[in-house]
Scaffold this motif. Structure first.
Motif, short mmCIF file in Angstrom:
data_model
loop_
_atom_site.label_atom_id
_atom_site.label_comp_id
_atom_site.label_asym_id
_atom_site.label_seq_id
_atom_site.Cartn_x
_atom_site.Cartn_y
_atom_site.Cartn_z
N ASN A 14 0.94 -1.31 0.26
CA ASN A 14 -0.21 -0.40 -0.51
C ASN A 14 0.88 0.79 0.29
N THR A 15 2.22 1.73 0.49
CA THR A 15 3.06 2.20 0.83
C THR A 15 3.62 2.74 -0.07
N PHE A 16 4.04 1.68 -1.15
CA PHE A 16 4.56 1.85 -2.52
C PHE A 16 3.67 2.21 -3.82
N ASP A 17 2.36 1.38 -3.72
CA ASP A 17 1.49 2.10 -4.61
C ASP A 17 0.92 3.21 -3.87
N TYR A 18 1.14 3.37 -2.98
CA TYR A 18 0.93 5.29 -2.55
C TYR A 18 1.83 6.39 -3.34
N LEU A 19 3.31 6.03 -3.17
CA LEU A 19 4.20 6.30 -4.00
C LEU A 19 4.34 6.69 -5.78
N GLY A 20 4.18 5.54 -5.61
CA GLY A 20 4.34 4.91 -7.47
C GLY A 20 5.35 4.55 -7.26
N LEU A 21 5.51 3.73 -6.50
CA LEU A 21 6.74 2.57 -6.81
C LEU A 21 6.48 1.24 -6.46
N ALA A 22 4.47 1.31 -6.79
CA ALA A 22 4.53 -0.86 -6.74
C ALA A 22 5.18 -1.00 -8.65
N TRP A 23 4.79 -2.26 -8.50
CA TRP A 23 4.53 -2.58 -9.25
C TRP A 23 3.00 -3.02 -10.21
N TRP A 24 3.06 -2.88 -11.18
CA TRP A 24 1.56 -3.37 -12.35
C TRP A 24 2.65 -4.18 -13.29
N VAL A 25 1.35 -5.82 -13.57
CA VAL A 25 0.87 -5.79 -14.85
C VAL A 25 0.48 -5.04 -15.34
N GLU A 26 0.74 -4.81 -16.76
CA GLU A 26 -0.20 -3.68 -17.24
C GLU A 26 -0.73 -5.65 -19.06
N ILE A 27 -1.81 -5.42 -19.68
CA ILE A 27 -2.17 -6.36 -19.91
C ILE A 27 -2.73 -5.83 -21.41
N VAL A 28 -2.45 -5.61 -22.24
CA VAL A 28 -3.24 -5.14 -23.30
C VAL A 28 -3.67 -6.11 -24.56
N THR A 29 -5.35 -6.13 -24.87
CA THR A 29 -5.27 -6.87 -26.11
C THR A 29 -5.79 -6.65 -27.17
N GLN A 30 -6.00 -6.92 -28.27
CA GLN A 30 -6.50 -6.48 -29.46
C GLN A 30 -8.22 -6.58 -29.53
N ASN A 31 -8.07 -8.22 -29.09
CA ASN A 31 -9.96 -8.23 -29.13
C ASN A 31 -10.04 -8.67 -28.35
N PRO A 32 -11.04 -7.68 -27.40
CA PRO A 32 -12.04 -7.23 -27.41
C PRO A 32 -10.56 -5.60 -27.07
N ARG A 33 -10.29 -4.54 -27.70
CA ARG A 33 -9.79 -3.15 -27.28
C ARG A 33 -9.61 -3.01 -26.44
N CYS A 34 -8.55 -3.99 -25.12
CA CYS A 34 -8.96 -3.14 -24.09
C CYS A 34 -7.74 -3.49 -22.69
N THR A 35 -6.90 -2.38 -22.26
CA THR A 35 -6.37 -2.03 -20.62
C THR A 35 -6.06 -3.07 -20.06
N TYR A 36 -5.60 -3.22 -19.13
CA TYR A 36 -6.00 -3.79 -18.20
C TYR A 36 -5.26 -3.40 -16.68
N TYR A 37 -5.22 -3.56 -15.88
CA TYR A 37 -3.82 -3.31 -15.38
C TYR A 37 -4.55 -4.11 -13.50
N PHE A 38 -3.08 -5.29 -13.65
CA PHE A 38 -3.71 -6.64 -11.55
C PHE A 38 -2.11 -5.79 -11.08
N GLY A 39 -3.05 -5.52 -9.93
CA GLY A 39 -1.67 -5.55 -8.75
C GLY A 39 -2.27 -4.58 -7.38
N PRO A 40 -1.46 -4.18 -6.56
CA PRO A 40 -0.27 -3.61 -6.88
C PRO A 40 0.61 -4.82 -6.11
#
Length: 102
Positions: A14-40
């Motif tokens: 939670n602290t790392f996320d608040y500071l913008g230092l947490a790691w996230w998984v960004e997944i972009v799909t072409q069909n459907p055209r979506c961007t997903y974020y999983f984390g922190p």
């Protein structure tokens, strides 16, 4: 002892996320055209390890053209559906065991 580590890890994430230092998984799909974020996540390796489960779930749902990026960021929206012009915001909670709680 496991509960103490779990609680400490949650505070650190939670602290790392608040500071913008947490790691996230960004997944972009072409069909459907979506961007997903999983984390922190606390570390890049934790995020990479969990990403396989997210990819499998999206493949089962029929997503195609999947691109994965693990990075430090602080997403404001966790799901962006480009095809629908929508932003779907789920409540952000720390992910443990490869799952996001909603």
């Amino acid at each position: 002892m496991k509960t103490i580590w779990h609680n400490l890890k949650e505070v650190l994430i939670n602290t790392f996320d608040y500071l913008g230092l947490a790691w996230w998984v960004e997944i972009v799909t072409q069909n459907p055209r979506c961007t997903y974020y999983f984390g922190p996540f606390l570390s890049c390796s934790d995020a990479k390890l969990s990403s396989t489960g997210y990819i499998e779930d999206l493949e089962v749902e029929g997503a195609q053209g999947i691109a994965v990026n693990v990075k430090r960021c602080k997403p404001n929206t966790l799901t962006i559906a480009d095809d629908l012009g929508e932003k779907i915001d789920r409540k952000v909670q720390p992910a443990f065991g490869g799952q996001i709680l909603s």
